[in-house]
Write a protein that holds these residues in place. Structure first.
Motif, mmCIF file in Angstrom:
data_model
loop_
_atom_site.group_PDB
_atom_site.id
_atom_site.type_symbol
_atom_site.label_atom_id
_atom_site.label_comp_id
_atom_site.label_asym_id
_atom_site.label_seq_id
_atom_site.Cartn_x
_atom_site.Cartn_y
_atom_site.Cartn_z
ATOM 1 N N ILE A 1 5.976 -4.913 11.785
ATOM 2 C CA ILE A 1 6.381 -6.183 11.165
ATOM 3 C C ILE A 1 7.396 -6.902 12.036
ATOM 4 N N ARG A 2 8.287 -6.176 12.679
ATOM 5 C CA ARG A 2 9.280 -6.794 13.558
ATOM 6 C C ARG A 2 8.631 -7.545 14.718
ATOM 7 N N LEU A 3 7.451 -7.102 15.135
ATOM 8 C CA LEU A 3 6.756 -7.748 16.246
ATOM 9 C C LEU A 3 5.980 -8.985 15.819
ATOM 10 N N SER A 4 5.939 -9.242 14.520
ATOM 11 C CA SER A 4 5.171 -10.361 13.999
ATOM 12 C C SER A 4 6.023 -11.627 13.920
ATOM 13 N N PRO A 5 5.411 -12.808 14.121
ATOM 14 C CA PRO A 5 6.138 -14.064 13.927
ATOM 15 C C PRO A 5 6.362 -14.400 12.458
ATOM 16 N N ALA A 6 5.726 -13.656 11.563
ATOM 17 C CA ALA A 6 5.881 -13.904 10.132
ATOM 18 C C ALA A 6 7.241 -13.415 9.646
ATOM 19 N N ASP B 1 3.966 -17.447 7.283
ATOM 20 C CA ASP B 1 3.443 -16.380 6.433
ATOM 21 C C ASP B 1 4.550 -15.355 6.182
ATOM 22 N N VAL B 2 4.273 -14.374 5.295
ATOM 23 C CA VAL B 2 5.307 -13.400 4.957
ATOM 24 C C VAL B 2 4.697 -12.040 4.621
ATOM 25 N N PHE B 3 5.355 -10.992 5.090
ATOM 26 C CA PHE B 3 5.093 -9.625 4.635
ATOM 27 C C PHE B 3 6.053 -9.298 3.494
ATOM 28 N N GLY C 1 0.262 -2.024 16.259
ATOM 29 C CA GLY C 1 -0.644 -2.927 16.949
ATOM 30 C C GLY C 1 -1.311 -3.950 16.064
ATOM 31 N N LEU C 2 -1.632 -3.568 14.830
ATOM 32 C CA LEU C 2 -2.373 -4.469 13.955
ATOM 33 C C LEU C 2 -1.477 -5.401 13.149
ATOM 34 N N LEU C 3 -0.405 -4.880 12.567
ATOM 35 C CA LEU C 3 0.442 -5.723 11.717
ATOM 36 C C LEU C 3 0.918 -7.000 12.418
ATOM 37 N N PRO C 4 1.308 -6.940 13.711
ATOM 38 C CA PRO C 4 1.766 -8.177 14.356
ATOM 39 C C PRO C 4 0.682 -9.244 14.482
ATOM 40 N N GLN C 5 -0.581 -8.836 14.353
ATOM 41 C CA GLN C 5 -1.678 -9.776 14.549
ATOM 42 C C GLN C 5 -2.200 -10.389 13.250
ATOM 43 N N LEU C 6 -1.711 -9.924 12.119
ATOM 44 C CA LEU C 6 -2.311 -10.332 10.852
ATOM 45 C C LEU C 6 -1.759 -11.630 10.293
ATOM 46 N N LEU C 7 -0.491 -11.922 10.565
ATOM 47 C CA LEU C 7 0.146 -13.115 10.002
ATOM 48 C C LEU C 7 0.795 -13.949 11.097
ATOM 49 N N ASN D 1 2.377 -19.584 3.360
ATOM 50 C CA ASN D 1 0.929 -19.797 3.373
ATOM 51 C C ASN D 1 0.165 -18.548 2.960
ATOM 52 N N ARG D 2 0.481 -17.434 3.614
ATOM 53 C CA ARG D 2 -0.196 -16.176 3.337
ATOM 54 C C ARG D 2 0.831 -15.076 3.123
ATOM 55 N N CYS D 3 0.421 -14.058 2.378
ATOM 56 C CA CYS D 3 1.324 -12.941 2.086
ATOM 57 C C CYS D 3 0.527 -11.637 2.101
ATOM 58 N N ILE D 4 1.104 -10.605 2.707
ATOM 59 C CA ILE D 4 0.536 -9.254 2.647
ATOM 60 C C ILE D 4 1.588 -8.313 2.068
ATOM 61 N N VAL D 5 1.234 -7.610 1.008
ATOM 62 C CA VAL D 5 2.091 -6.549 0.469
ATOM 63 C C VAL D 5 1.755 -5.270 1.224
ATOM 64 N N VAL D 6 2.769 -4.655 1.833
ATOM 65 C CA VAL D 6 2.577 -3.464 2.656
ATOM 66 C C VAL D 6 3.298 -2.281 2.013
ATOM 67 N N THR D 7 2.586 -1.170 1.884
ATOM 68 C CA THR D 7 3.212 0.022 1.299
ATOM 69 C C THR D 7 2.637 1.295 1.902
#
Length: 393
Positions: free
Chosen positions: A142-147, A126-128, A116-122, A172-178
């Motif tokens: 991440i698949r649900l995100s436009p990033a 932008d890029v994960f 629910g949250l990851l799709p709303q962040l970028l 523009n923006r980047c989030i490292v996810v682990t």
């Protein structure tokens, strides 16, 4: 009947079954504990996330009963529609205190946080940047995100740096996810190095700590383990593992929490969990915070089991935590080992494709602080006996 239309699913299922890649469903006939009754027999439980043996703790039971007396059973609707109890506010404050952040939020599940949250962040542009072995809920979110998304080799800091260098100027923006603790191998993310690289390249960090709470950082999780409570931008976790309860959690700055519950569809459009669950979750955080010796005992039992399993001849892969896999390789062999362990009173699940890559099937053992020395020794004895019979060790 629709079998003429859906018959292809039966064929697909049979193909999975023949390859040893289906999941048996075993009925638990008691509470989740170190020695439960499963399918009619008492077993030594090595397949549960209940690391701190809190799922049946009387203090959690009492908290839920008190909450039911005060607030009933159901939440009534989504928290955003029908409101929520003071227990929820207290839980949010407890999450923030526990994770060392400004604010906290509970979700219906850990999966719901990521999905629910990851799709709303970028946004687009932008890029994960995501670890190759991250949990499926991260992948789905991440698949649900436009990033866009770039995958770096598992825990390979050189590859992470190369990836960050490449995306730094392009997006523009980047989030490292682990993941904090990787649930299939039991290894720990190099969060100090990840945070340092993220800072160097102006990226945010998002950590899934579902298997870290109650285990790392004296129970407070991976950010406490590395002293990064003030640095990681998004800390998510779970109440359904070491906490012994149910639901997911998010910790971060107040504006992060405000944004999260106003945009996450999984939070906004799913019924809230019962008030009793909130009460149990809050009590679990209190217990973990006040009983660091419980976490120490967990690590002592993990150390003994891992060392002895290796001495028998099993490969435990990259395990660094109470997740101690016995690496087998072939799915059918792993399934047979699991079935024979169960027949002998050891409940340890085979993990096969697609949960792990083909050829990397294993038995995932998860140590519970409630297991006695005799339980561990019996499990090891059976592992050695069956392993020799199957020519694994």
């Amino acid at each position: 009947m629709t079998n003429e239309k859906t018959g292809y699913l039966e064929e697909k299922y049979e193909s999975l079954r023949e390859q040893g890649e289906t999941w048996p469903l075993n009925q638990l006939e008691t509470a989740s504990q170190a020695r439960p009754i499963v399918e009619g027999q008492e077993v030594i439980m090595l397949a549960s996330n209940n690391y701190l043996d809190l799922a049946n703790d009387q203090r959690l039971r009492d908290a839920t009963q008190d909450a039911i007396e005060s607030f009933g059973v159901g939440a009534g609707s989504d928290w955003s529609i029908a409101g929520y109890t003071e227990l929820q506010d207290e839980l949010h404050e407890a999450i923030a205190d526990f994770k060392g952040t400004e604010a906290g939020l509970s979700y219906q599940t850990g999966f719901a946080v990521n999905a629910g949250l990851l799709p709303q962040l970028l946004e687009g542009g932008d890029v994960f940047v995501s670890d190759a072995l991250n949990h499926g809920s991260i992948i789905d979110g991440i698949r649900l995100s436009p990033a866009d998304v770039e995958i770096y080799d598992h825990s390979d800091m050189g590859d992470l740096e190369n990836t960050l260098r490449e995306v730094h100027e392009e997006y523009n923006r980047c989030i490292v996810v682990t993941d904090g603790v990787f649930s299939m191998d039991g290894d720990v993310a190099k969060l100090d190095e990840i945070q340092s690289l993220a800072d160097e390249y102006g990226a945010m960090t998002y950590v899934d700590d579902c298997h870290g709470e109650g285990v790392l950082g004296d129970g407070h999780g991976i950010t406490a383990e590395f002293g990064l409570e003030d640095d990681v931008d998004f800390q998510m976790g779970s109440f359904s593992k070491a906490c012994g309860g149910f639901g997911g959690m998010l910790a971060g700055d107040q504006h992060v929490i405000d944004y999260a519950y106003n945009t996450s569809r999984t939070w906004l459009l799913s019924a809230g969990y019962p008030p009793a669950v909130a009460a149990a979750n809050k009590k679990a955080l209190e217990i973990i915070d006040s009983e660091p010796e419980r976490v120490r005992r967990l690590w002592e039992k993990r150390g003994y089991f891992a060392e002895e399993l290796q001495s028998i001849g099993y490969d435990i892969g990259n395990s660094e935590t109470p997740i101690v896999p016995a690496m087998i390789g072939n799915s059918k062999t792993a399934k047979e080992l699991s079935e024979r362990l169960f027949d002998t009173g050891i409940f340890a699940l085979a993990i096969v494709h697609p949960m792990v890559p083909k050829g990397e099937a294993r038995i995932r053992n998860q140590i519970n602080v409630g297991l006695s020395q005799a339980d561990l020794d019996e499990a090891l004895r059976v592992y050695e006996e069956i392993g020799r019979d199957l020519d694994i060790v």
